[in-house]
Design a protein around this motif. Structure first.
Motif, mmCIF file in Angstrom:
data_model
loop_
_atom_site.group_PDB
_atom_site.id
_atom_site.type_symbol
_atom_site.label_atom_id
_atom_site.label_comp_id
_atom_site.label_asym_id
_atom_site.label_seq_id
_atom_site.Cartn_x
_atom_site.Cartn_y
_atom_site.Cartn_z
ATOM 1 N N THR A 114 0.827 -1.208 0.000
ATOM 2 C CA THR A 114 0.000 0.000 0.000
ATOM 3 C C THR A 114 0.858 1.252 0.000
ATOM 4 N N ARG A 115 1.923 1.247 0.791
ATOM 5 C CA ARG A 115 2.774 2.438 0.892
ATOM 6 C C ARG A 115 3.523 2.737 -0.401
ATOM 7 N N LYS A 116 4.053 1.707 -1.044
ATOM 8 C CA LYS A 116 4.961 1.933 -2.172
ATOM 9 C C LYS A 116 4.322 1.805 -3.549
ATOM 10 N N LEU A 117 3.237 1.032 -3.649
ATOM 11 C CA LEU A 117 2.664 0.798 -4.974
ATOM 12 C C LEU A 117 1.359 1.530 -5.214
ATOM 13 N N ASP A 118 0.708 2.017 -4.159
ATOM 14 C CA ASP A 118 -0.593 2.665 -4.335
ATOM 15 C C ASP A 118 -0.430 3.915 -5.194
ATOM 16 N N GLY A 119 -1.247 4.032 -6.216
ATOM 17 C CA GLY A 119 -1.206 5.185 -7.100
ATOM 18 C C GLY A 119 -0.172 5.085 -8.199
ATOM 19 N N ILE A 160 7.263 -13.724 -13.469
ATOM 20 C CA ILE A 160 8.002 -13.276 -12.290
ATOM 21 C C ILE A 160 8.831 -14.451 -11.786
ATOM 22 N N GLU A 161 10.134 -14.309 -11.887
ATOM 23 C CA GLU A 161 11.069 -15.367 -11.506
ATOM 24 C C GLU A 161 11.646 -15.051 -10.129
ATOM 25 N N VAL A 162 11.528 -15.976 -9.187
ATOM 26 C CA VAL A 162 12.069 -15.787 -7.844
ATOM 27 C C VAL A 162 13.365 -16.586 -7.721
ATOM 28 N N VAL A 163 14.391 -15.931 -7.193
ATOM 29 C CA VAL A 163 15.735 -16.501 -7.168
ATOM 30 C C VAL A 163 16.365 -16.267 -5.800
ATOM 31 N N ASP A 164 17.103 -17.259 -5.323
ATOM 32 C CA ASP A 164 17.916 -17.107 -4.119
ATOM 33 C C ASP A 164 19.383 -17.062 -4.530
ATOM 34 N N PRO A 165 20.204 -16.242 -3.861
ATOM 35 C CA PRO A 165 21.607 -16.128 -4.288
ATOM 36 C C PRO A 165 22.376 -17.446 -4.243
ATOM 37 N N LEU A 197 12.955 -11.401 -9.198
ATOM 38 C CA LEU A 197 12.990 -10.955 -7.812
ATOM 39 C C LEU A 197 13.939 -11.856 -7.027
ATOM 40 N N ARG A 198 14.823 -11.259 -6.254
ATOM 41 C CA ARG A 198 15.797 -12.012 -5.470
ATOM 42 C C ARG A 198 15.467 -11.904 -3.991
ATOM 43 N N THR A 199 15.811 -12.952 -3.255
ATOM 44 C CA THR A 199 15.528 -12.975 -1.821
ATOM 45 C C THR A 199 16.479 -12.095 -1.028
ATOM 46 N N ASP A 222 12.525 -3.311 -6.837
ATOM 47 C CA ASP A 222 12.685 -3.936 -8.148
ATOM 48 C C ASP A 222 11.375 -3.908 -8.933
ATOM 49 N N MET A 223 10.274 -4.142 -8.234
ATOM 50 C CA MET A 223 8.969 -4.157 -8.909
ATOM 51 C C MET A 223 8.571 -2.752 -9.358
ATOM 52 N N VAL A 224 8.800 -1.750 -8.516
ATOM 53 C CA VAL A 224 8.472 -0.378 -8.885
ATOM 54 C C VAL A 224 9.267 0.048 -10.116
ATOM 55 N N ARG A 225 10.559 -0.275 -10.130
ATOM 56 C CA ARG A 225 11.383 0.074 -11.292
ATOM 57 C C ARG A 225 10.891 -0.630 -12.550
ATOM 58 N N PHE A 226 10.489 -1.883 -12.403
ATOM 59 C CA PHE A 226 10.016 -2.640 -13.563
ATOM 60 C C PHE A 226 8.734 -2.026 -14.123
#
Length: 337
Positions: A30-35, A245-250, A310-312, A319-323
Motif C-alpha cells: 500500500t505504501r509503495k505501490l498505491d497510485g 516473475i522469476e524468484v531466485v535465491d543467491p 525478484l531475489r531474496t 525492483d517491482m516499482v522500477r520494472f
C-alpha cells in the motif's frame, strides 16, 4: 484438484505465519505501490486496448497495423488510430508452490516472494471492477524421478507414508479488494508438498477455458525443465499480456566457501555431499547456474513475456516499482517490451 486453502492437521503455525506475512505485505504494498498505475490503462502491462479512440499523427515506433487510412488520405499526413484500454481487466495468476520455493538463505524465503508478488499483482490490478483469479500448483506428495538445480540444506528426507495425487487449485476470478484478500489468504495457506509441480500444466490451466484478452502472470522459480513450460507460455502470450516473475535465491547462483555441505533436492529427495572449499567446483556451479538462468530468460523472451526477476537478498518492492515504471515508459514512447 483440492479445495482452496486447505491445510493438513497441525498446520496452525504455518497459517499464523501466512497471516503475519500477508499483514506485513499489505502495509508495504500500500505504501509503495498505491497510485503507481493511475489513469487509462489495462493493468500492470498497459496495452493498446481494443476499443477505437481518436486519431493522431504517426510517430516512429507506432504499430503500422493501427494506421488510420481515411484520416491519412484526407490530411495527406500519416495518422494512427488510438485505442482505449478496456475498463474491466481480468488478471489470472499461475502460482508455482512446488517444493523448490520452500527455500531461502537471505532476507526472504522464495515462498514469501511468491506470495509477495501475488499480493502486489492483486493490489495493482483490483480496482474499478477488475477481477483477479489464480491457479495454484504444488508437488505431488512424493519425490519426482528427476532433479533440478534447486538445492537446499537437508531438512527431512523421510518420504510420506503413501503417494498423494498432484495438487492444482483453481480460485475463480472475482472483483473487489475483499475477494482479492481472500484469494491471497488461500494462496498463502497452501501447503507445499514434496515432489515437482508440473509448471507446464499449471500454465496451461490459464488457457482453459479461452478468456477475453487480459493479463496473465506466472510466478515461479522456473526450475522445471524449460521444454515442459515454454510452449504453454507461448500459447498464453497469443491472447494475453504475459508477465513472468522469476524468484531466485543467491545460493542458487553461486556457492559459498563453507566446507562440506550435505544437500537435498527438495523435489526428488536426492542427496549430495558437496565440498564447497573447492574453487573449481564453485566456478563450475556458477557457470552452470548462469547458463540455466540464461536459458530461462531466452525462453521467456521467445514467448513474448515480460520478465521480472525478484531475489531474496534485495528489495523486491523497489525492483517491482522500477520494472513497472520502465514498462509504462516504454509504452508511452510507443515502443514494445
Amino acid at each position: 484438484m483440492t479445495q482452496a486453502g486447505t491445510a493438513p492437521p497441525g498446520a496452525d503455525d504455518g497459517t499464523a505465519r501466512a497471516e503475519a506475512v500477508l499483514s506485513r505485505l499489505q502495509l508495504l504494498v500500500t505504501r509503495k505501490l498505491d497510485g503507481l498505475l493511475q489513469g487509462d490503462y489495462a493493468g500492470l502491462l498497459p496495452g493498446p486496448g481494443s476499443e477505437a479512440g481518436e486519431s493522431r499523427e504517426y510517430r516512429p515506433g507506432d504499430d503500422v497495423r493501427r494506421m488510420d487510412w481515411p484520416v491519412t488520405a484526407r490530411t495527406t499526413t500519416p495518422h494512427v488510430r488510438r485505442t482505449v484500454a478496456d475498463r474491466e481487466l481480468e488478471t489470472w495468476l499461475a502460482v508455482d508452490l512446488s517444493a523448490s520455493v520452500d527455500f531461502g538463505t537471505a532476507r526472504w524465503l522464495k515462498r514469501d516472494l511468491v506470495i509477495a508478488a501475488a499480493a502486489a499483482m492483486a493490489h495493482l490490478t483490483v480496482r474499478g471492477g477488475n477481477r483477479i483469479g489464480a491457479v495454484v500448483g504444488t508437488g505431488s506428495g512424493v519425490p519426482a524421478s528427476t532433479g533440478s538445480r534447486g538445492w537446499r540444506r537437508r531438512r527431512d528426507t523421510t518420504p510420506p507414508a503413501e503417494p498423494t495425487p498432484p495438487s492444482m487449485v483453481r480460485l475463480p476470478a472475482r472483483p473487489g479488494r475483499k475477494e482479492a484478500q481472500g484469494l491471497l489468504r488461500a494462496i498463502a495457506r497452501t501447503s507445499i508438498r514434496p515432489g515437482r509441480a508440473d509448471l507446464g500444466a499449471l500454465v496451461d490451466m490459464l488457457n482453459r477455458p479461452p478468456r477475453r484478452r487480459g493479463v496473465a502472470v506466472v510466478i515461479s522459480d522456473f526450475l522445471a525443465p524449460v521444454e515442459g513450460w515454454a510452449r504453454p507460455v507461448r500459447k498464453l502470450g497469443v491472447r494475453h499480456d504475459v508477465l513472468a516473475i522469476e524468484v531466485v535465491d543467491p545460493r542458487e547462483l553461486e556457492l559459498p566457501d563453507v566446507g562440506v555441505l550435505t544437500l537435498a533436492d527438495p523435489e526428488t529427495g536426492a542427496l549430495h555431499e558437496v565440498q564447497t572449499a573447492d574453487p573449481a567446483l564453485r566456478r563450475r556451479y556458477a557457470e552452470a547456474a548462469g547458463e540455466q538462468r540464461a536459458v530461462i530468460a531466452r525462453a521467456l523472451r521467445a514467448a513474448g513475456a515480460a520478465h521480472l526477476r525478484l531475489r531474496t537478498d534485495t528489495d523486491w518492492l523497489l525492483d517491482m516499482v522500477r520494472f513497472v515504471a520502465a514498462q509504462r515508459h516504454a509504452r508511452t514512447r510507443g515502443t514494445t517490451r
